[in-house]
Scaffold this active site. Structure first.
Site, PDB file in Angstrom:
ATOM      1  N   GLU A 227     158.224 -57.660  25.016  1.00 33.61           N
ATOM      2  CA  GLU A 227     159.490 -56.924  25.188  1.00 33.61           C
ATOM      3  C   GLU A 227     159.278 -55.541  25.792  1.00 33.61           C
ATOM      4  O   GLU A 227     160.232 -54.911  26.236  1.00 33.61           O
ATOM      5  CB  GLU A 227     160.250 -56.842  23.849  1.00 33.61           C
ATOM      6  CG  GLU A 227     159.788 -55.760  22.883  1.00 33.61           C
ATOM      7  CD  GLU A 227     158.508 -56.122  22.122  1.00 33.61           C
ATOM      8  OE1 GLU A 227     157.738 -56.979  22.591  1.00 33.61           O
ATOM      9  OE2 GLU A 227     158.270 -55.492  21.072  1.00 33.61           O
TER      10      GLU A 227
ATOM     11  N   CYS B  32     154.183 -59.328  17.207  1.00 32.28           N
ATOM     12  CA  CYS B  32     153.434 -58.342  16.435  1.00 32.28           C
ATOM     13  C   CYS B  32     153.742 -58.478  14.946  1.00 32.28           C
ATOM     14  O   CYS B  32     153.362 -59.457  14.325  1.00 32.28           O
ATOM     15  CB  CYS B  32     153.728 -56.935  16.975  1.00 32.28           C
ATOM     16  SG  CYS B  32     152.566 -55.695  16.382  1.00 32.28           S
TER      17      CYS B  32
ATOM     18  N   HIS C 265     153.073 -57.224  23.068  1.00 24.11           N
ATOM     19  CA  HIS C 265     154.524 -57.006  23.087  1.00 24.11           C
ATOM     20  C   HIS C 265     155.178 -57.345  24.424  1.00 24.11           C
ATOM     21  O   HIS C 265     155.330 -56.464  25.267  1.00 24.11           O
ATOM     22  CB  HIS C 265     154.815 -55.540  22.760  1.00 24.11           C
ATOM     23  CG  HIS C 265     154.544 -55.185  21.340  1.00 24.11           C
ATOM     24  ND1 HIS C 265     155.539 -55.152  20.386  1.00 24.11           N
ATOM     25  CD2 HIS C 265     153.394 -54.875  20.699  1.00 24.11           C
ATOM     26  CE1 HIS C 265     155.014 -54.826  19.207  1.00 24.11           C
ATOM     27  NE2 HIS C 265     153.708 -54.652  19.378  1.00 24.11           N
TER      28      HIS C 265
END
Lengths: 77, 209
Positions: free
Chosen positions: B185, B84, B183
């Protein structure tokens, strides 16, 4: 110190949704006949060595891949 | 394997990135003023709003001492993952080709979506950004496709931001630097719906090996 103004705008041909949004809003407010609206940004600064401004623009103020810039002298011509 | 996660003022996803890295190795935070990465094997440049997104997203973070070290790390062929805002930083730093522009519909997008990797496998991963429209000149896009540098695309019909050719993530020519807008994560625990994000971290771990 030389005062200057740097105008930064999206490069021609790159979709500018901000400009489009502004353009589309205008007729509703009674502003007809306005087209090719582009939204950019302006940076004012004072420089000891104005010769270095193009380098500054290329490296930080603008992203040359997506933006064009113009440097205007404020106090001079 | 030791991961380093860079933390800028304005980063907000570094804790989730640390957690994700800790599932595939060990991980530590690296403050943006550090100019030594401390011997980490891989680096994550996390999401958020580094330096308030002032000027352009990623424009100022690029000049931090830690990013100089990241550029050296990348040049040595070691893995760097930008997520990002981290992707935006890597593009601004010229470690990845292209740029990320304001979403086409001017809206911040926040939703789970499907990505396709280069092998056509699907990953379900959340995206949340306002400036994720991938742009590169047509010739560059052709080159990226020819070289297999388009690592992830939004699944058909799911492009949330107007990215050219549905590009969600790209690598550098050597393949050791990867940036993507969604994302991974945030998708490492089945509690939050998907663990597909781990595959992105495993992929970078394979680069380090």
């Amino acid at each position: 110190m030389a005062r200057a103004r740097v105008l930064i705008r999206p490069k021609e041909g790159i979709l500018d949704p901000q400009g489009k949004a502004v353009e589309r809003a205008l007729p509703a407010l009674g502003f007809e006949g306005i087209e090719h609206v582009h939204v950019g940004r302006m940076v004012e600064l004072e420089a000891e060595d104005p010769e270095r401004l193009p380098e500054l623009c290329e490296k930080l103020l603008a992203n040359p891949l997506i933006e064009d810039y113009e440097i205007e002298s404020i106090d001079g011509a | 394997m030791l991961w380093g996660v860079i933390q800028f003022p304005g980063s907000c996803d570094e804790r989730d990135a640390l957690h994700a890295c800790s599932l595939v190795g060990e991980a530590r935070l690296i403050w943006h003023e550090e100019n030594d990465l401390g011997g980490v094997d891989a680096v994550v440049v996390p999401g958020g709003f580094s330096y308030g997104d002032y000027l352009r997203a990623g424009a100022i973070a690029r000049f931090s001492p830690a990013m100089e070290a990241v550029a050296e790390h990348a040049a040595a062929g070691r893995p760097v993952l930008g997520i990002c805002n981290g992707f935006q930083v890597l593009c601004e730093a010229n470690l990845l080709p292209g740029a990320l522009l304001r979403n086409e519909n001017l809206r911040f997008v926040c939703r789970q979506l499907d990505l396709l990797d280069a092998a056509g496998e699907t990953l379900s991963i959340p995206a949340k950004h306002g400036e994720g429209r991938y742009y590169a000149p047509q010739a560059t896009l052709d080159e990226l496709e020819a070289n297999g540098q388009v690592a992830y695309r939004y699944a058909p019909g799911q492009n949330p931001n107007g990215s050219l050719r549905d590009v969600a993530g790209v690598t550098n020519a050597a393949g050791n630097v990867l940036g993507l807008m969604p994302h991974p994560e945030h998708a490492v625990d089945s509690m939050t719906g998907s663990t597909d994000g781990l595959r992105v971290f495993e992929r970078m771990a394979a680069v380090a090996a």
